[in-house]
Every structure is written in C-alpha cells, then in structure tokens.
Scaffold this motif. Structure first.
Motif, short mmCIF file in Angstrom:
data_model
loop_
_atom_site.label_atom_id
_atom_site.label_comp_id
_atom_site.label_asym_id
_atom_site.label_seq_id
_atom_site.Cartn_x
_atom_site.Cartn_y
_atom_site.Cartn_z
N THR A 4 0.83 -1.21 0.00
CA THR A 4 0.00 0.00 0.00
C THR A 4 0.86 1.26 0.00
O THR A 4 0.45 2.29 -0.52
CB THR A 4 -0.95 0.00 1.20
N ALA A 5 2.06 1.17 0.58
CA ALA A 5 2.98 2.32 0.52
C ALA A 5 3.38 2.59 -0.93
O ALA A 5 3.47 3.75 -1.36
CB ALA A 5 4.22 2.04 1.37
N LEU A 6 3.60 1.53 -1.69
CA LEU A 6 4.00 1.70 -3.09
C LEU A 6 2.87 2.27 -3.93
O LEU A 6 3.09 3.19 -4.74
CB LEU A 6 4.47 0.36 -3.67
N THR A 7 1.66 1.74 -3.78
CA THR A 7 0.55 2.28 -4.55
C THR A 7 0.25 3.73 -4.16
O THR A 7 -0.12 4.55 -5.00
CB THR A 7 -0.72 1.42 -4.39
N GLY A 8 0.44 4.04 -2.88
CA GLY A 8 0.29 5.43 -2.45
C GLY A 8 1.35 6.33 -3.05
O GLY A 8 1.07 7.47 -3.44
N LEU A 9 2.57 5.82 -3.15
CA LEU A 9 3.65 6.59 -3.77
C LEU A 9 3.33 6.83 -5.25
O LEU A 9 3.61 7.91 -5.78
CB LEU A 9 4.97 5.84 -3.63
N GLY A 10 2.75 5.83 -5.91
CA GLY A 10 2.36 6.02 -7.30
C GLY A 10 1.37 7.16 -7.46
O GLY A 10 1.51 8.00 -8.36
N ALA A 11 0.37 7.21 -6.57
CA ALA A 11 -0.60 8.31 -6.62
C ALA A 11 0.08 9.65 -6.35
O ALA A 11 -0.25 10.66 -6.99
CB ALA A 11 -1.70 8.06 -5.59
N ALA A 12 1.04 9.67 -5.42
CA ALA A 12 1.76 10.90 -5.12
C ALA A 12 2.58 11.37 -6.32
O ALA A 12 2.70 12.58 -6.58
CB ALA A 12 2.66 10.70 -3.90
N CYS A 13 3.15 10.44 -7.07
CA CYS A 13 3.90 10.80 -8.28
C CYS A 13 2.97 11.41 -9.31
O CYS A 13 3.34 12.38 -10.00
CB CYS A 13 4.59 9.56 -8.87
N TRP A 14 1.77 10.85 -9.43
CA TRP A 14 0.81 11.43 -10.37
C TRP A 14 0.44 12.85 -9.95
O TRP A 14 0.37 13.76 -10.77
CB TRP A 14 -0.44 10.55 -10.43
N LEU A 15 0.25 13.04 -8.65
CA LEU A 15 -0.06 14.38 -8.14
C LEU A 15 1.07 15.35 -8.42
O LEU A 15 0.85 16.49 -8.86
CB LEU A 15 -0.35 14.30 -6.64
N ALA A 16 2.31 14.91 -8.18
CA ALA A 16 3.46 15.79 -8.41
C ALA A 16 3.56 16.19 -9.88
O ALA A 16 3.81 17.36 -10.20
CB ALA A 16 4.74 15.09 -7.96
N GLY A 17 3.37 15.22 -10.77
CA GLY A 17 3.43 15.53 -12.19
C GLY A 17 2.31 16.47 -12.61
O GLY A 17 2.53 17.43 -13.36
N ASN A 18 1.10 16.20 -12.12
CA ASN A 18 -0.04 17.05 -12.47
C ASN A 18 0.14 18.48 -11.97
O ASN A 18 -0.22 19.44 -12.65
CB ASN A 18 -1.33 16.46 -11.90
N ALA A 19 0.68 18.60 -10.76
CA ALA A 19 0.90 19.94 -10.19
C ALA A 19 1.91 20.72 -11.03
O ALA A 19 1.73 21.92 -11.28
CB ALA A 19 1.37 19.82 -8.74
N GLN A 20 2.97 20.05 -11.47
CA GLN A 20 3.95 20.73 -12.31
C GLN A 20 3.34 21.14 -13.64
O GLN A 20 3.59 22.23 -14.15
CB GLN A 20 5.15 19.81 -12.55
N TRP A 21 2.54 20.24 -14.21
CA TRP A 21 1.88 20.55 -15.49
C TRP A 21 0.94 21.74 -15.33
O TRP A 21 0.89 22.63 -16.19
CB TRP A 21 1.13 19.31 -15.97
N ALA A 22 0.19 21.77 -14.24
CA ALA A 22 -0.74 22.87 -13.99
C ALA A 22 0.00 24.20 -13.83
O ALA A 22 -0.54 25.27 -14.15
CB ALA A 22 -1.59 22.58 -12.75
#
Length: 223
Positions: free
Chosen positions: A117-135
């Motif tokens: 669950t730590a890994l899947t949570g990290l995956g979601a955090a990576c998506w958030l980080a990328g989306n925030a940079q794109w925004a």
C-alpha cells in the motif's frame, strides 16, 4: 447517483480517452489521420485520462466510500476537457483527482498497512506531483518522469501484494525499498544534473523490474 453510474460514466470517459490517446499516438507517428490536433495530447490522454481514471475508479470501488468516487469523476472530466482541447481546465481537474486519490490511498494504507500500500500510495503521489507541475506550466518532458512513477509503483505495489504469499525475506524487501528511494532521488538530482539523474532513475527502474520478476508469484505457480 446510482453506484452503477458512478462506475460507468468515468469508465466510459476513460475508454474514450484510451481510444483518443491511441489515435493521437498514431498521428504522432506520422499517420495521415483526421483530428491530428490531438497528437500533442497523446501522453496526457493515456496517462491521466485513461490510466488515472481507471486506477482512481478501482481504488474507489475497493474502498467502498462514496467520496472516493470524486477522484475518477474529476479525472474523467479532465479527460473530456482534453478531448475538447481545454488543456488548462484539464490540468486543474487532474490535480484534484490526484489529491483525492492520494487521500484514498492514505485510508487504504491505514486499513492495510504494508509495503504494497505504501508503493501504490507513492504512485498516486507521483501522479499528483506531475499534475501539479503541469498545472504550473511545466513542459511535458519535465512532467513525464513523475507520471511514469504512477503506473510503475501502482503495478509494483499490486505485484508485491501478491508476492506476500511467497514471504520474501526482509533483506529483499529492504532492497526494493532502497531501489524506490534511488528512483525518487534520481528525479530530484535530475533537477540539477540531467544525465546523472536520468541514469539513476533508469537503473532503479531496471532493478525494480528484476526484483518483481524474481519474486513474482506466477513464476512459482507455473512451476
């Protein structure tokens, strides 16, 4: 809204994003297709519109909480916005979807703590980080490395969950954790030294792939 629609509507938007993303990919390859204006949006359509919607929907169904369905709903709305070439609104919708997905992952991790669950949570955090940079206006080539972490760690987490049946030794789990740290460190270093950061992330990705192959449950089942 009925539970079936909560699942069907985002699923339909995700499927449309998948088809449009594949179409855009063919256009990027030089195929003489109509609506080639979608070509620059191939990556966002596939990663955010399709993958983001589907994974967020899967987590919402697994969590069983009504609020969690807002994540795939926002991702689906972002996918529709991309199809309409409304990129700026789409980035905001994807940031919101990723925030809610991270929140859902936190709840899941509390219910079932562990490396998976730590890994899947990290995956979601990576998506958030990328989306925030794109925004914020970052170019896609700077966003993509973070986006890669989304499917990478989501898949890794799911495979690690299955591998628990094999009871990997503590040293093996620590090795995987070290590879994950190296992957993140590579992206951070990439901000200052592009080549070294890319090399570190690439080697860590290869190491994670080898680890998952070595501890894959299906290999034991086939034997």
């Amino acid at each position: 809204m009925a539970p079936g629609r909560l699942r069907a509507l985002p699923g339909a938007a995700g499927l449309a994003s998948l088809l449009a993303g594949a179409w855009a990919g063919l256009a990027r390859m030089g195929w003489p297709l109509p609506h080639a204006g979608l070509a620059p949006l191939h990556g966002p359509l596939m990663l955010c519109g399709f993958t983001g919607t589907v994974i967020a929907l899967e987590r919402a169904v697994g969590l069983g909480e009504g609020w969690a369905y807002a994540a795939p709903a926002l991702a689906a709305a972002g996918a529709v916005a991309l199809l309409a070439h409304a990129v700026a609104p789409a980035t905001g919708l994807f940031v919101g979807a990723a925030l809610l997905l991270v929140a859902a992952q936190v709840v899941i991790a509390r219910r079932s703590p562990g490396l998976h669950t730590a890994l899947t949570g990290l995956g979601a955090a990576c998506w958030l980080a990328g989306n925030a940079q794109w925004a914020r206006g970052a170019p896609l080539f700077a966003v993509v490395p973070w986006w890669i972490g989304f499917p990478l760690f989501t898949i890794a987490g799911e495979r690690v969950e299955l591998s628990r049946v094999l009871r990997p030794p503590r040293a093996a789990r620590l090795l995987l954790a070290g590879l994950v740290v190296a992957w993140i460190a590579g992206l951070v270093v990439d901000e200052w030294t592009f080549v070294r950061g890319q090399m570190a992330t690439g080697l860590a990705t290869a190491g994670i792939a080898v680890w998952l192959f070595r501890h894959d449950l299906s290999r034991r089942v086939m034997h």
